[in-house]
Design an enzyme around this catalytic site. Structure first.
Site, PDB file in Angstrom:
ATOM      1  N   ASP A 468      62.788  40.320 -29.679  1.00  0.00           N
ATOM      2  CA  ASP A 468      61.536  40.964 -30.079  1.00  0.00           C
ATOM      3  C   ASP A 468      61.581  42.473 -29.834  1.00  0.00           C
ATOM      4  O   ASP A 468      62.465  42.983 -29.118  1.00  0.00           O
ATOM      5  CB  ASP A 468      60.379  40.334 -29.281  1.00  0.00           C
ATOM      6  CG  ASP A 468      59.102  40.231 -30.089  1.00  0.00           C
ATOM      7  OD1 ASP A 468      58.925  41.048 -31.002  1.00  0.00           O
ATOM      8  OD2 ASP A 468      58.280  39.351 -29.791  1.00  0.00           O
ATOM      9  N   ASP A 536      53.193  37.427 -37.278  1.00  0.00           N
ATOM     10  CA  ASP A 536      52.425  36.664 -36.292  1.00  0.00           C
ATOM     11  C   ASP A 536      51.262  35.936 -36.962  1.00  0.00           C
ATOM     12  O   ASP A 536      50.559  35.163 -36.327  1.00  0.00           O
ATOM     13  CB  ASP A 536      51.885  37.592 -35.199  1.00  0.00           C
ATOM     14  CG  ASP A 536      52.967  37.941 -34.193  1.00  0.00           C
ATOM     15  OD1 ASP A 536      54.017  37.269 -34.198  1.00  0.00           O
ATOM     16  OD2 ASP A 536      52.773  38.886 -33.405  1.00  0.00           O
TER      17      ASP A 536
HETATM   18  C1  GLA Z   1      55.287  39.230 -30.502  1.00  0.00           C
HETATM   19  C2  GLA Z   1      55.885  38.181 -31.420  1.00  0.00           C
HETATM   20  C3  GLA Z   1      55.290  36.824 -31.106  1.00  0.00           C
HETATM   21  C4  GLA Z   1      55.549  36.495 -29.665  1.00  0.00           C
HETATM   22  C5  GLA Z   1      54.976  37.591 -28.781  1.00  0.00           C
HETATM   23  C6  GLA Z   1      55.338  37.362 -27.336  1.00  0.00           C
HETATM   24  O1  GLA Z   1      53.966  39.472 -30.811  1.00  0.00           O
HETATM   25  O2  GLA Z   1      55.675  38.525 -32.742  1.00  0.00           O
HETATM   26  O3  GLA Z   1      55.859  35.854 -31.950  1.00  0.00           O
HETATM   27  O4  GLA Z   1      56.922  36.346 -29.447  1.00  0.00           O
HETATM   28  O5  GLA Z   1      55.443  38.863 -29.149  1.00  0.00           O
HETATM   29  O6  GLA Z   1      54.866  38.351 -26.522  1.00  0.00           O
END
Ligand code: GLA
Length: 736
Positions: A468, A536
């Site tokens: 990430d 997300d």
């Molecule tokens: C980001 C990602 C999510 C998740 C969060 C965790 O927002 O897009 O899928 O992994 O971080 O903190």
């Protein structure tokens, strides 16, 4: 194939050719004109055809005139070349001047080209090298055009060498310049923000300058580097992209001479690269393709990315169906709750169990712990290994989340090495999501991350890692004295260095990149990580746009798409099976607390997973055709994937509006002669239709009525709009 002729160079791809012409350069100066100077122009780019090799009369500046020329089909323009358009090169020369005149020196055909460090196209067939020189500035410019077997995509990049004895500065060095013989262009870019990635944005341009770019340090949610152009004068389609994950810039300029120029490369925003004597700078590689239909552009891009960007270890290998802990549990995870979920995952047929954020020391909320990549003993008292072993004993493989390019102020690593953060002395840092960016330009940081992540991966042997990157870069200041004008570029190179090391050491790990959802969906990341978490936002209605926007330029196997609880701002909720029909695309999975699933839902999951497994290769790697583009008509999104031999196809038909005109759903890309058996996927609460076999021609021309409800009186059945169906077709075996 590349052919060098007297004053022409011909590059041939699968269906196209690119003809370059070496032309004499005249200037309004008789003395100057006595010496032969040449520059390279683009004479033709398009479908292969009988070409005319008569040299075109060079444009001669009339004596005494103050008329400029406008990048007349130059393949590389610099400021000060008599041109009055955006240049792809801008320097501060060692004498302090900005002016450059590069003239043609030499041309070569290379089997091995000089590629930049980091991501680049794989499996290049051959490369054309054009060498140009600016004698006064003592600079040598190499322009590389690389070709590929089975592809119309051409990759272009540059190398600039300082042959002088004094340093100079690169202010702008764009990788690719493509002239277009038209002043009427329609441009599509794919823009958005967190949870709304890659929405198509269309614009007709017949004057001026258009820029698509990122300034955020990542390729960004805001503007994706994939760029499409339709030439309305000639009816051709172009697409461009860059194999890079940081700040990029794409310029489209319509020149007063009524032609356009497209430039793609590293962003020159806050860029100032010091080029010392005998040093060279190699740009990232940009790509371009030209075709006569948007469908062909998409097919070309998909094919190129699968064959020449994605690691061949994974390129056409079936991707696992995963379960991710994030949407269901957030950081509130512990060994017991995860094991309970894993049991259920196994029962329904999921293959890979992924622990997302929250597993590492003191990570109970997003205010702390990034950078400390060791297990939280409160959540996993015996460490992670025994837990992972239990997961494996259940027959699941294991995956884990990390965010290496970040650091929390409340972390052990920040306390011992505050200089690791990108932070400006004397200025309160701008935290985003309560976190700072770690200085990836610092080799010590790379070693630290390499060690801690290698320890973790060696111990746990994950099959999958989600990587990430949850914030942009705003503090351009490195504590190791990196020049600020180079920082953002060196940051990216540091990230690539870490990825090089880890992907070499752990070649079996399937990496999925993520940046607050789909904020770093680009070819640089896809080179190391075959999948990207699309967004997300996993609401089915919103996902139609995200999928439709993404798949125009990126293959479906790269798109992470999960079934979640379908949260949405507009409350457009959908049935569990509709969520499957939109998300069963590429990197498919589920993301909610499976312990809350009623028995009925678990049964549905079992059926969905069995169906996905049966058609997985076709879904993930079949040729993708969009049938109804929701950016053209928001009531529908439909697409089908067709196998290479055209014997099978699978169609997802989605109607996102409560009432929409009745229509037949037409396939694309089938063999018109073949007769296909038709099978509708079983869905909860939908009556199963049966169909007689039909020819490819009928399926493409007349399509199928899939029994979707279209009347106002039906609204109570679908108060929130979405209805969908999935259809699988297969060539009848005994067909003559
Ligand atoms: C980001 C990602 C999510 C998740 C969060 C965790 O927002 O897009 O899928 O992994 O971080 O903190």
């Amino acid at each position: 194939m590349i052919k060098i002729m007297d004053k022409f160079i011909l590059l041939e791809t699968k269906n196209n050719c690119l003809l370059l012409e070496i032309k004499k350069y005249y200037y309004d100066n008789e003395e100057f004109n006595k010496i032969d100077k040449f520059f390279v122009t683009q004479r033709y780019f398009g479908l292969k055809k009988e070409l005319d090799f008569t040299p075109i009369e060079p444009f001669i500046h009339p004596a005494g005139s103050n008329q400029d020329y406008n990048n007349d089909f130059l393949i590389s323009s610099s400021f000060g070349n008599g041109n009055n358009a955006e240049p792809s090169i801008l320097m501060v020369n060692s004498d302090g001047s900005f002016t450059n005149r590069f003239f043609f020196k030499k041309v070569n055909i290379l089997k091995e080209s000089k590629l930049p460090f980091g991501p680049h196209p794989r499996d290049i067939l051959e490369t054309l090298e054009i060498i140009e020189e600016d004698e006064a500035a003592k600079l040598e410019l190499h322009i590389y055009y690389s070709l590929f077997k089975d592809s119309d995509v051409i990759a272009v990049h540059k190398e600039l060498i300082n042959k002088g004895e004094m340093p100079c500065h690169i202010k702008r060095l764009l990788s690719l310049e493509c002239p277009i013989d038209s002043k009427d262009l329609s441009i599509n870019t794919y823009d958005g923000q967190w949870t709304q990635e890659r929405k198509r944005n269309s614009l007709r341009l017949n004057n001026g300058v258009f820029i698509n770019q990122s300034l955020l340090g990542t390729s960004s949610h805001k503007h994706n580097p994939y760029l499409e152009i339709k030439d309305n004068k000639n009816g051709d389609y172009y697409a461009f992209n860059i194999i890079y994950s940081g700040n990029y810039k794409e310029i489209v300029e319509i020149n007063p001479t009524e032609h356009a120029s497209v430039m793609v490369g590293l962003n020159d925003f806050a860029f100032d690269y010091l080029l010392n004597p005998n040093q060279s700078f190699i740009t990232p590689v940009a790509i371009m393709v030209k075709e006569d239909s948007p469908e062909e552009i998409t097919l070309q891009m998909h094919n190129f990315i699968n064959k020449h960007i994605v690691n061949p270890m994974f390129a056409y290998k079936d991707r696992p169906i995963l379960f991710n802990s994030w949407e269901g549990s957030g950081m509130k995870i512990n060994e017991q709750s995860l094991l309970e979920m894993a049991e259920l995952c196994k029962e329904v047929g999921i293959e890979l169990f992924v622990i997302d954020d929250g597993w590492f020391k003191n990570r109970n909320n997003d205010h702390a712990a990034l950078g400390d990549w060791v297990v939280d003993k409160n959540k996993f008292p015996n460490g992670l290994s025994p837990f992972v072993n239990k997961i494996r004993e259940m027959g699941l493989s294991f995956g884990i989340w990390v965010e290496p390019e970040m650091i929390s102020i409340n972390s052990d690593i920040y306390r011992s090495h505050p200089e690791y953060a990108l932070e400006i002395p004397g200025r309160a840092p701008l935290e985003r999501r309560h976190q700072m960016v770690i200085d990836m330009s610092n080799p010590d940081v790379i070693s630290y991350l390499d060690d801690s992540l290698s320890n973790l991966f060696n111990e746990l042997k994950p099959a999958y890692v989600k990587w990430d990157c949850n914030r942009m870069i705003s503090e351009f200041y490195s504590h190791i004295g990196i020049r600020s004008g180079e920082l953002i570029y060196r940051f990216m190179m540091g990230t690539y260095e870490l990825l090089e090391r880890l992907t070499k050491k752990f070649p079996d790990i399937l990496f999925e990149s993520c940046a607050s959802g789909g904020g770093r969906y680009d070819l640089g990341m896809l080179y190391y990580m075959p999948q990207t978490w699309g967004s997300d936002n996993s609401n089915a209605n919103n996902r139609c746009y995200i999928a439709c926007g993404t798949l125009t330029g990126y293959p479906q196997s790269t798109l992470g798409a999960h079934i979640s609880r379908d949260y949405s701002v507009d409350q457009k909720r959908s049935a569990f099976d509709d969520r499957f029909n939109i998300n069963s695309i590429g990197g498919f999975g589920y993301e909610f607390d499976i312990r809350t699933s009623p028995e009925k839902e678990l049964e549905t999951m079992k059926k969905q997973i069995a169906y996905f497994k049966k058609h997985r290769h076709l879904i993930q790697f079949g040729h993708y055709y969009v049938i109804d583009n929701c950016f053209d008509d928001e009531r529908y999104y439909s697409f089908n994937m067709v196998s290479d031999d055209q014997k099978e196809a699978i169609l997802s038909a989605i109607q996102t509006s409560q009432i929409a005109p009745k229509k037949n759903w037409k396939f694309k890309g089938l063999n018109p002669e073949y007769i296909y058996e038709i099978e509708m996927r079983e869905q909860d609460n939908v009556s199963l239709l049966s169909f007689d076999s039909k020819s490819g021609k009928e399926l493409m021309e007349n399509g199928l009525d899939l029994g979707l409800l279209n009347e106002e009186k039906d609204i109570q059945d679908y108060p929130n709009g979405i209805q969908s169906r999935m259809i699988y077709i297969k060539k009848v075996n005994n067909q003559l």
